[in-house]
Write an enzyme that holds these catalytic residues in place. Structure first.
Site, PDB file in Angstrom:
ATOM      1  N   LYS A  55      34.858  44.585  36.380  1.00  0.00           N
ATOM      2  CA  LYS A  55      36.041  43.860  36.111  1.00  0.00           C
ATOM      3  C   LYS A  55      36.397  43.178  37.518  1.00  0.00           C
ATOM      4  CE  LYS A  55      38.061  47.065  32.836  1.00  0.00           C
ATOM      5  NZ  LYS A  55      38.693  48.189  32.481  1.00  0.00           N
ATOM      6  N   GLN A  99      42.623  52.150  35.163  1.00  0.00           N
ATOM      7  CA  GLN A  99      41.566  52.564  34.482  1.00  0.00           C
ATOM      8  C   GLN A  99      41.612  54.025  33.936  1.00  0.00           C
ATOM      9  OE1 GLN A  99      38.634  50.541  33.783  1.00  0.00           O
ATOM     10  NE2 GLN A  99      38.303  52.225  32.386  1.00  0.00           N
ATOM     11  N   ASP A 122      46.929  45.545  30.250  1.00  0.00           N
ATOM     12  CA  ASP A 122      46.063  46.376  29.500  1.00  0.00           C
ATOM     13  C   ASP A 122      47.174  46.321  28.171  1.00  0.00           C
ATOM     14  OD1 ASP A 122      43.635  47.228  29.660  1.00  0.00           O
ATOM     15  OD2 ASP A 122      44.212  49.138  30.648  1.00  0.00           O
TER      16      ASP A 122
END
Ligand code: NDP
Length: 302
Positions: A55, A99, A122
């Site tokens: 990422k 994460q 997200d």
């Protein structure tokens, strides 16, 4: 026997990233803003470390400002929430991703709820989940966004098609079902308690599978001509016994690709299908968050 057309998610993702790179240039040149993405990794899960590195690298590659915070597994809830608070307040950061999964002892729901919904790239914050289900604009999880882009590219109008979503996680199954519904599909959501899952899957014109069970979906689960999106990413031992004995693994999806390919009309492979779309859509979400924060209407974004 005819074989399904393989949907090349990698090539499609390259196109999205090109659009993101152009949008970043537009934001820099025309408005003097550099979109910033912060990724937070807690602990030392090797798979998570790989995702986080990818990422960060891809964010840099499209010209974004990218920061990665690596915290030890023994980080306390308070320390993590403090970092999230700092990132919320940091004007150079437009997207925040923590994460998952978090190490045991940390409350993921509380961490997600602490992220500024406008920076929640997200799309997991309850406000964004609610906006999606209410049909309002907001941040949408990256993997379902990527799946919808592929479906619309391949099929055009999805109205009236029967879509079966196998899996009901907040990250994938639930938002995907909402997006399919918004696209006027008839949607069935299946999960681990579904009775006769094979029969439910056979109803699908569009079958999306995100369960984390290696090659679970077999040929006789699929209606001839269905479009199959395989979201699963599972590490299994190498087919070569010697390599397997040495601990070598390979990546497979939740769909038995070889068996299903002669039945489906189109199918995504693993790797090279949905995986590359996810990171490309994450970058896209971050750039959109930046543009929205500054009230900029981008012309470049795919
Ligand atoms: P979760 O573990 O959060 O959810 C899995 C879902 O699958 C649950 O709803 C569960 O049902 C259901 N399920 C599990 N086993 C079965 C079964 N035997 N039959 C029917 N349903 C079952 O996983 P995620 O949604 O986060 O991820 C799913 C998969 O997708 C994983 O392999 C993950 O690695 C992959 N993934 C890939 C991404 C990509 O970029 N390609 C991004 C995100 C995920 P229940 O709710 O009843 O427990």
């Amino acid at each position: 026997m005819t074989q399904a057309t393989v949907i090349d998610g990698k090539a499609f993702a390259d196109g999205i990233r090109d659009g993101v790179a152009r949008a970043v240039t537009e934001l820099k040149d025309d408005y003097g803003i550099t979109p910033g993405l912060a990724v937070v990794l807690v602990g030392d899960d090797p798979a998570s470390a790989v995702y986080v590195r990818n990422k960060g690298e891809q964010a840099n590659a499209v010209g974004m400002h990218s920061v990665t915070h690596r915290l030890p597994a023994h980080t306390s809830q308070g320390e993590l929430l403090e970092l999230v608070g700092q990132l919320n307040a940091d004007a150079s950061i437009h997207g925040i991703l923590v994460q998952m999964p978090l190490p045991r002892g940390l409350d993921a729901d509380a961490v997600i709820a602490a992220i500024d919904p406008a920076k929640d790239v997200d799309g997991l914050h309850p406000l964004n989940a609610g906006r999606l289900s209410a049909g309002l604009p907001g941040m949408v999880p990256c993997t379902p966004v990527g799946c919808m882009m592929l479906l619309k590219d391949r099929l055009g109008d999805l109205s009236g098609r029967h879509a079966v979503m196998v899996g009901r996680s907040n990250l994938m199954g639930k938002p995907m079902a909402q997006l399919l519904l918004a696209a006027n599909c008839t949607v069935t959501v299946a999960h681990s308690r579904t009775r006769d899952l094979a029969a439910v899957c056979r109803l699908a014109d569009i079958l999306v599978v995100a369960v984390g069970q290696p090659e679970m979906v077999k040929a006789d689960w699929v209606k001839p001509g269905a479009v199959v999106l395989d979201v699963g990413m599972n590490r299994v031992p190498s087919k070569d016994p010697e390599k397997a004995a040495a601990g070598k693994t390979r990546l497979v999806g939740d769909v038995d690709f070889a068996a299903v390919s002669p039945i489906a009309s189109q199918i995504t492979p693993v790797p090279g299908g949905i995986g590359p779309m996810t990171i490309a859509c994450l970058l896209r979400n971050a750039v959109q968050a930046c543009a929205a924060e500054r009230g900029v209407r981008l012309s470049a974004l795919v």
